[in-house]
Design an enzyme around this catalytic site. Structure first.
Site, mmCIF file in Angstrom:
data_model
loop_
_atom_site.group_PDB
_atom_site.id
_atom_site.type_symbol
_atom_site.label_atom_id
_atom_site.label_comp_id
_atom_site.label_asym_id
_atom_site.label_seq_id
_atom_site.Cartn_x
_atom_site.Cartn_y
_atom_site.Cartn_z
ATOM 1 N N ILE A 1 6.378 -8.324 6.638
ATOM 2 C CA ILE A 1 6.669 -9.711 7.013
ATOM 3 C C ILE A 1 6.152 -10.675 5.957
ATOM 4 O O ILE A 1 6.536 -11.840 5.936
ATOM 5 C CB ILE A 1 6.087 -10.068 8.393
ATOM 6 C CG1 ILE A 1 4.557 -10.092 8.362
ATOM 7 C CG2 ILE A 1 6.597 -9.133 9.475
ATOM 8 C CD1 ILE A 1 3.931 -10.683 9.619
ATOM 9 N N ASP A 2 5.266 -10.204 5.074
ATOM 10 C CA ASP A 2 4.657 -11.077 4.065
ATOM 11 C C ASP A 2 5.595 -11.408 2.911
ATOM 12 O O ASP A 2 5.342 -12.354 2.167
ATOM 13 C CB ASP A 2 3.393 -10.425 3.498
ATOM 14 C CG ASP A 2 2.384 -10.054 4.570
ATOM 15 O OD1 ASP A 2 2.412 -10.692 5.638
ATOM 16 O OD2 ASP A 2 1.595 -9.127 4.345
ATOM 17 N N GLY B 1 0.809 -1.200 0.000
ATOM 18 C CA GLY B 1 0.000 0.000 0.000
ATOM 19 C C GLY B 1 0.850 1.260 0.000
ATOM 20 O O GLY B 1 0.523 2.255 -0.660
ATOM 21 N N THR B 2 1.953 1.226 0.722
ATOM 22 C CA THR B 2 2.849 2.372 0.785
ATOM 23 C C THR B 2 3.484 2.657 -0.571
ATOM 24 O O THR B 2 3.671 3.822 -0.949
ATOM 25 C CB THR B 2 3.948 2.128 1.841
ATOM 26 O OG1 THR B 2 3.328 1.904 3.108
ATOM 27 C CG2 THR B 2 4.892 3.311 1.945
ATOM 28 N N GLN C 1 3.942 -12.494 15.256
ATOM 29 C CA GLN C 1 4.926 -12.564 14.176
ATOM 30 C C GLN C 1 5.530 -11.211 13.828
ATOM 31 O O GLN C 1 6.558 -11.135 13.160
ATOM 32 C CB GLN C 1 4.268 -13.175 12.932
ATOM 33 C CG GLN C 1 3.832 -14.610 13.128
ATOM 34 C CD GLN C 1 2.711 -15.014 12.181
ATOM 35 O OE1 GLN C 1 2.957 -15.654 11.175
ATOM 36 N NE2 GLN C 1 1.492 -14.633 12.487
#
Length: 371
Positions: free
Chosen positions: A134-135, A112-113, A297
């Protein structure tokens, strides 16, 4: 030469954000003699002009800290909640950029950023982004900072669940983050010795998962670990999603608008992990338990690998600023970095290819992918 740097962190928090801020700041201040101000809480802080001057002392002792000293938010410049309404605050943000005499705005964030930064670039601002999530699903970069730390946390969780699963002869279903990409669940599942790994890229059949578990029982195995990504879909759910997206894209096409290719909000299966565990109990006769790792996480001390990655991306960012190269994301390329145009990154998602070596390794190990 650029002298005034603005920096913000947007989207979800992630291990390595402080290390990246430090990398940009120390290189900019100490090596290039620039000045840097931070905007609090992402694009909202930029819109509200909430700033903090970042001096060398502010960058000390933050390398090992999780989260972000600047704070973060998911607010978008063009769709920001103001007084209960969604408003386009891009003009205000552009004004604050110039009021603070910025030469460049550095945005640390995820998918999104990257899109929001591109919108600001199209308004004439000098922007540079760093890939955080983290994805690990940002396009055009080998890896994102935050992923390695989260991978270690998820792997450790699976390690710990083995003993209780074995002791009680259970199925343990572990839900792992990752949004629409399966990197985290796949990596942690392999590293943690999961018996079944379910990811968004490979729609699963519940009966296939159950059969894999029954086969383990026939071979004398008294337990099974199922690692499921939060975005994983059964074959039925995948078909439903495809139909919804098809209809929505057709509607958008008629309206002359850009087609939608991401998940539909009405198909966010909040209870699918619970539903899967119950189905497996019925089909196998084994007791099941659920562990949802959630925001565990995202927290804690960043790993050495994430600190190193954040630092080298941050210092490379300062180099690009000195060179006057803007409108790019600083991507990881092996041990080096590469400036990639934001147009090549924004709106794209890096998912796990069907022929990726991690998937091949999982299948060779006898791990069921549910298909």
């Amino acid at each position: 030469m650029a002298k005034y740097i603005g920096i913000l962190t947007a989207g979800g928090d992630s291990p390595g954000l402080n290390a990246a801020i430090r990398g940009v700041g120390k290189a900019a201040l100490n090596h290039y003699g620039m000045q840097m101000i931070g905007f609090r809480d992402g694009f909202r802080g930029l819109m509200e002009n909430r700033t903090m001057r970042l001096e060398a002392a502010d960058l000390s002792d933050i390398l090992t800290r999780g989260g972000t000293l600047l704070g973060t938010s998911r607010d978008k410049p063009h769709r920001m909640p103001i007084g209960g309404k969604q408003m386009d605050m891009t003009d205000v943000i552009v004004g604050n950029y110039y009021d603070n005499h910025l030469d460049v705005l550095v945005c640390l964030g995820g998918g999104g950023t990257q899109k929001n930064a591109l919108r600001l670039k199209e308004r004439g601002l000098n922007v540079i982004t760093l890939p955080k999530t983290i994805d690990n699903d940002i396009a055009m970069t080998d890896i994102t900072f935050g992923f390695d730390t989260a991978l270690g946390i998820a792997t450790d969780a699976i390690d710990r669940l083995h003993s209780t699963a074995h002791s009680h002869h259970r199925i343990i279903v572990v839900e792992i983050m990752g949004h629409r990409a399966g990197w985290l669940a796949l990596g942690a599942g392999i590293a943690g010795g999961a018996d079944v790994i379910l990811i968004p890229e490979v729609p699963y059949a519940v009966e296939s998962v159950a059969e894999a578990i029954r086969e383990r029982s026939r071979r004398g195995k008294s337990f099974s670990i199922v690692a499921i990504a939060e975005g994983a879909l059964s074959l039925q759910e995948h078909a439903t999603l495809a139909e919804v997206v098809k209809k929505r894209n057709a509607s958008k096409h008629k309206e002359g608008k850009k087609a939608v290719v991401e998940s539909a909000p009405e198909l966010q299966y909040a209870e699918k992990t619970v539903r899967l565990a119950k189905q497996l109990e019925l089909l196998t006769g084994l007791e099941s338990r659920i562990t949802i790792l959630g925001h565990l996480q995202r927290g804690g001390i960043p790993s050495a690998a994430d600190r190193l990655l954040s630092t080298r991306l941050g210092t490379a960012c300062a180099d690009l600023i000195d060179q006057g190269q803007f409108g790019v994301m600083v991507a990881a390329r092996g041990d080096a970095t590469q400036a990639v145009l934001l147009e090549e990154v924004a709106g794209k998602v890096k998912t796990v290819p069907q022929d990726h070596p991690w998937i091949q390794s999982a299948r060779h190990l006898g791990i069921s992918m549910g298909d």
